[in-house]
Design a protein around this motif. Structure first.
Motif, short mmCIF file in Angstrom:
data_model
loop_
_atom_site.label_atom_id
_atom_site.label_comp_id
_atom_site.label_asym_id
_atom_site.label_seq_id
_atom_site.Cartn_x
_atom_site.Cartn_y
_atom_site.Cartn_z
N PHE A 83 27.46 -29.85 9.64
CA PHE A 83 26.43 -30.12 8.64
C PHE A 83 27.09 -30.49 7.30
N GLU A 84 28.08 -29.72 6.88
CA GLU A 84 28.77 -30.00 5.62
C GLU A 84 29.47 -31.36 5.66
N ASN A 85 29.93 -31.76 6.84
CA ASN A 85 30.60 -33.06 7.00
C ASN A 85 29.61 -34.19 7.26
N LYS A 86 28.30 -33.84 7.28
CA LYS A 86 27.23 -34.82 7.52
C LYS A 86 27.40 -35.56 8.85
N ILE A 88 25.98 -36.20 11.94
CA ILE A 88 24.73 -36.14 12.69
C ILE A 88 24.96 -36.24 14.19
N GLN A 89 25.92 -37.05 14.61
CA GLN A 89 26.19 -37.21 16.04
C GLN A 89 26.68 -35.91 16.67
N ALA A 90 27.56 -35.20 15.95
CA ALA A 90 28.06 -33.92 16.48
C ALA A 90 26.92 -32.91 16.59
N LEU A 91 26.03 -32.89 15.60
CA LEU A 91 24.88 -31.99 15.67
C LEU A 91 23.95 -32.38 16.82
N THR A 92 23.79 -33.67 17.04
CA THR A 92 22.97 -34.15 18.16
C THR A 92 23.52 -33.68 19.49
N ASN A 93 24.85 -33.74 19.63
CA ASN A 93 25.50 -33.29 20.87
C ASN A 93 25.29 -31.79 21.08
N MET A 94 25.38 -31.01 20.00
CA MET A 94 25.16 -29.58 20.11
C MET A 94 23.70 -29.27 20.44
N ILE A 95 22.78 -30.06 19.86
CA ILE A 95 21.36 -29.88 20.16
C ILE A 95 21.10 -30.09 21.65
N THR A 106 16.99 -15.27 23.22
CA THR A 106 16.56 -15.50 21.83
C THR A 106 17.69 -16.11 21.02
N ARG A 107 18.92 -15.69 21.25
CA ARG A 107 20.04 -16.19 20.46
C ARG A 107 20.25 -17.68 20.68
N GLU A 108 20.14 -18.14 21.93
CA GLU A 108 20.27 -19.58 22.19
C GLU A 108 19.13 -20.36 21.55
N LEU A 109 17.92 -19.80 21.58
CA LEU A 109 16.77 -20.46 20.96
C LEU A 109 16.96 -20.58 19.46
N HIS A 110 17.45 -19.52 18.83
CA HIS A 110 17.65 -19.54 17.38
C HIS A 110 18.68 -20.59 16.98
N LEU A 111 19.79 -20.66 17.71
CA LEU A 111 20.81 -21.64 17.36
C LEU A 111 20.31 -23.05 17.59
N TYR A 112 19.53 -23.25 18.65
CA TYR A 112 18.92 -24.56 18.89
C TYR A 112 18.04 -24.94 17.69
N CYS A 113 17.22 -24.01 17.24
CA CYS A 113 16.34 -24.29 16.11
C CYS A 113 17.14 -24.60 14.85
N LEU A 114 18.20 -23.83 14.62
CA LEU A 114 19.03 -24.08 13.45
C LEU A 114 19.65 -25.47 13.50
N LEU A 115 20.15 -25.86 14.66
CA LEU A 115 20.77 -27.18 14.81
C LEU A 115 19.76 -28.29 14.52
N VAL A 116 18.54 -28.13 15.02
CA VAL A 116 17.49 -29.12 14.76
C VAL A 116 17.20 -29.20 13.27
N ILE A 117 17.12 -28.04 12.62
CA ILE A 117 16.82 -27.99 11.18
C ILE A 117 17.93 -28.66 10.38
N LEU A 118 19.18 -28.38 10.73
CA LEU A 118 20.30 -28.98 10.01
C LEU A 118 20.33 -30.50 10.16
N LYS A 121 17.52 -32.00 8.12
CA LYS A 121 17.80 -31.95 6.68
C LYS A 121 18.69 -33.11 6.27
N LEU A 122 19.68 -33.43 7.09
CA LEU A 122 20.55 -34.58 6.80
C LEU A 122 19.76 -35.88 6.82
N GLN A 123 18.68 -35.90 7.59
CA GLN A 123 17.83 -37.09 7.68
C GLN A 123 16.66 -37.01 6.70
N HIS A 124 16.70 -35.98 5.82
CA HIS A 124 15.64 -35.77 4.81
C HIS A 124 14.28 -35.55 5.47
#
Length: 284
Positions: A83-86, A88-95, A106-118, A121-124
């Motif tokens: 996220f700090e490096n902006k 988006i492709q790496a975040l997409t792969n993790m998603i 629950t832990r996998e769901l939370h991280l999935y949600c966080l990845l989507v949010i991040l 956010k980069l896409q405004h």
């Protein structure tokens, strides 16, 4: 490694005999089944074995994960870095990876949600569904552990100041107990640092001042260098913003000390906040 495999690995590396580790509590046959993951042992017997191995729960699971943090926590760090490096492709792969396993726990769901949010956010953009899932989980937890702190630290920017204040009120006394666990440092203090930085980003100076006062109330061990550096830096930064001083030498000293210790990333963050503060109002 599996649990039983880790037990036997430690026994052999520590040259502990079967007689010593089994004592009168566990038969050799039962130990064999435990060490070969053929049976689930009780928490009482597991604790007995750890005491014979002279390791803590935290140490055991660190070794079990091949001397690494659990993957879920490593991926939180990876997500933040991408996220700090902006990236988006790496975040997409993790998603994609976590989309396939988000219903496992629950832990996998939370991280999935966080990845989507991040990514959003980069896409405004924003994702109300994912934000609500994290909001609902954190607000209903009365006793926070390390997991909730990591989750909150990574997603607090999506929450309102009122929500953050509620969270701080609910969790500070609980998290202060974690100061005795050296691997976690001062959980409550580090959470407050992140809240303070967010308050500065939002130009919410009254909230920032209140958070800093809470940070001052936390007793820090002498060897918590990061925490002491943060306290000294933000003490002086808020004094500058409030117009109590125009002297920047104190936090320049902190920045130089961090560089000397090799904490260049942290030094850069502090330098950025110092630069931004000089371009903002000098009074609240």
């Amino acid at each position: 490694m599996k649990t039983g495999e880790t037990i036997e690995y430690l026994r052999q590396r520590k040259n502990i005999s079967l007689t010593a580790i089994c004592g009168t509590e566990i038969s050799r046959q039962n130990y064999y089944r435990i060490s070969h993951d053929q049976v689930n042992t009780s928490i009482t017997k597991f604790r007995f074995i750890l005491e014979k191995l002279n390791v803590t729960f935290d140490e055991f699971y660190f070794i079990k994960e091949n001397f690494n943090q659990e993957k879920i926590f490593l991926d939180y760090t990876k997500a933040q870095n991408e996220f700090e490096n902006k990236n988006i492709q790496a975040l997409t792969n993790m998603i994609k990876e976590y989309a396939a396993i988000k219903n496992n726990s629950t832990r996998e769901l939370h991280l999935y949600c966080l990845l989507v949010i991040l990514k959003k956010k980069l896409q405004h953009k924003s994702d109300e569904t994912c934000e609500q899932i994290l909001h609902d989980y954190l607000i209903r937890i009365e006793t926070w552990t390390h997991y909730e702190t990591v989750l909150f630290n990574n997603c607090m920017f999506i929450f309102s100041t009122d929500f953050i204040n509620v969270v701080i009120f609910k969790t500070l006394s609980n998290l202060s107990a974690y100061s005795s666990l050296r691997s976690y440092g001062s959980e409550s203090f580090r959470m407050l640092v992140n809240v303070l930085i967010l308050s500065i980003d939002r130009h919410e100076w009254t909230t920032a001042t209140s958070v800093l006062q809470k940070m001052r109330q936390i007793t820090l061990a002498d060897d918590l260098v990061f925490e002491h550096a943060c306290l000294r830096f933000f003490n002086n930064l808020l004094a500058f913003i409030q117009g109590e001083t125009t002297d920047t030498s104190h936090y320049e000293e902190v920045i130089q000390a961090l560089k000397f210790l090799g904490s260049n990333k942290l030094a850069l963050i502090f330098t950025t906040y110092l630069k931004e503060s000089t371009n903002q109002l000098t009074h609240i």
